[in-house]
Design an enzyme around this catalytic site. Structure first.
Site, short mmCIF file in Angstrom:
data_model
loop_
_atom_site.label_atom_id
_atom_site.label_comp_id
_atom_site.label_asym_id
_atom_site.label_seq_id
_atom_site.Cartn_x
_atom_site.Cartn_y
_atom_site.Cartn_z
N LYS A 1 1.12 -1.27 0.22
CA LYS A 1 -0.04 -0.03 -0.12
C LYS A 1 0.76 1.53 -0.53
CE LYS A 1 -2.57 -0.95 3.79
NZ LYS A 1 -2.41 -2.90 3.82
N ARG B 1 -9.98 -0.70 8.62
CA ARG B 1 -9.50 -1.52 8.39
C ARG B 1 -10.38 -2.83 9.79
NH1 ARG B 1 -3.60 -0.92 8.73
NH2 ARG B 1 -2.30 -2.71 8.84
N ARG C 1 11.86 -7.40 5.29
CA ARG C 1 11.78 -5.55 5.51
C ARG C 1 12.56 -4.82 6.33
NH1 ARG C 1 5.66 -2.60 4.85
NH2 ARG C 1 6.15 -3.57 7.28
N ARG D 1 11.51 -3.90 11.91
CA ARG D 1 10.20 -3.56 12.47
C ARG D 1 10.31 -4.87 13.56
NH1 ARG D 1 5.86 -1.03 8.81
NH2 ARG D 1 4.63 -2.22 10.30
P1 AMP Z 1 0.50 -0.35 9.32
O1 AMP Z 1 1.23 0.32 9.30
O2 AMP Z 1 -0.48 0.01 7.99
O3 AMP Z 1 0.57 -1.74 8.39
O4 AMP Z 1 -0.17 -0.53 11.09
C1 AMP Z 1 0.65 -0.85 11.85
C2 AMP Z 1 -0.04 -1.24 12.41
O5 AMP Z 1 -0.96 0.23 13.13
C3 AMP Z 1 -0.90 -2.55 12.74
O6 AMP Z 1 -0.97 -3.48 12.61
C4 AMP Z 1 -1.97 -2.11 13.75
O7 AMP Z 1 -1.96 -2.25 15.10
C5 AMP Z 1 -2.03 -0.20 14.06
N1 AMP Z 1 -2.95 0.57 12.64
C6 AMP Z 1 -2.98 1.03 11.81
N2 AMP Z 1 -4.16 1.27 11.12
C7 AMP Z 1 -4.79 0.84 11.86
C8 AMP Z 1 -6.40 0.69 12.13
N3 AMP Z 1 -6.63 1.78 10.53
N4 AMP Z 1 -6.96 0.36 12.98
C9 AMP Z 1 -6.42 -0.39 13.85
N5 AMP Z 1 -4.78 -0.52 13.68
C10 AMP Z 1 -4.31 0.14 13.37
#
Ligand code: AMP
Length: 213
Positions: A13, A88, A127, A160
């Site tokens: 994304k 999400r 990554r 990460r």
């Molecule tokens: P990402 O970088 O988008 O994969 O997000 C990393 C982490 O942030 C996810 O694994 C969730 O713990 C949290 N997170 C990001 N976006 C959301 C969302 N829309 N709803 C809930 N948790 C989120």
């Protein structure tokens, strides 16, 4: 242009967002990035979110919805935005619908990046990311030539916590249970487009351009 990038963690994304931004200078709203910035800055939101993030779980809806609602009301979103990692859950999608209705806005498209789980696991375990500038490396596809020192800014390049295999598998099951229902949700809303995530970094951009004629 108002779009959502939907897809499993590791579907690319962020990469698609970068190429869309080069063509359309719209606000890029990555909830993961906003949360990580809050964790780094030690805010109340960051403190609440960290334990969920480290475990690969979703941060509670009410925190995320408040955060995105405030962000969408900012001036730079007037001309368009790209939501990356939000919504999400169905509750988040419903809340977004209400927020957009209030702002008098409508979604143009929801791009669903299609990828299989094993590809996600192999992509994410390799990554690496710069702690300082966010530059993304990959130990297989794009290794950092200077080891753990970022080529761009000299920051520390790390894995990460949520890119460890057990956490990735957890994030995937959370995706299938809580986020995948949004594919149906947005199909019914008539805005979903499926995009093969192996189609290159411009895959979504190309589809958006076709849609705009
Ligand atoms: P990402 O970088 O988008 O994969 O997000 C990393 C982490 O942030 C996810 O694994 C969730 O713990 C949290 N997170 C990001 N976006 C959301 C969302 N829309 N709803 C809930 N948790 C989120």
């Amino acid at each position: 242009m108002r779009i959502i990038l939907l897809g499993a963690p590791g579907a690319g994304k962020g990469t698609q967002a970068e190429s869309i931004k080069k063509k359309y200078p719209i606000a890029h709203i990555s909830t993961g990035d906003i949360l990580r910035a809050n964790v780094k800055a030690g805010t109340e939101l960051g403190k609440c979110a960290k334990e969920y993030m480290d475990a690969g779980k979703l941060v509670p809806d009410e925190l995320i919805i408040k955060m995105v609602g405030a962000r969408l009301a900012e001036a730079d979103c007037k001309e368009g935005f790209m939501l990356d990692g939000f919504p999400r859950t169905t509750a988040q999608a419903e809340a977004l619908k209400a927020i957009l209705a209030q702002l008098g806005m409508k979604l143009d498209a929801v791009a669903n990046l299609v990828i299989d789980d094993e590809t996600v696991v192999s992509r994410l375990v390799s990554r690496r990311v710069c702690k300082k500038c966010g530059e993304i490396y990959n130990t297989v596809m794009k290794p950092c030539s200077t080891g753990s020192v970022c080529e761009k800014c000299g920051g520390e390049v790390i894995q990460r916590d949520d890119d460890k295999e057990s956490v990735i598998r957890n994030r995937l099951s959370v995706f299938h249970e809580q986020t995948a229902p949004l594919i149906d949700y947005y199909t019914k809303e008539g805005v979903l487009v499926n995009v093969d995530s192996s189609g290159g970094k411009d895959a979504v951009l190309k589809i958006l351009e076709q849609m705009r004629g």
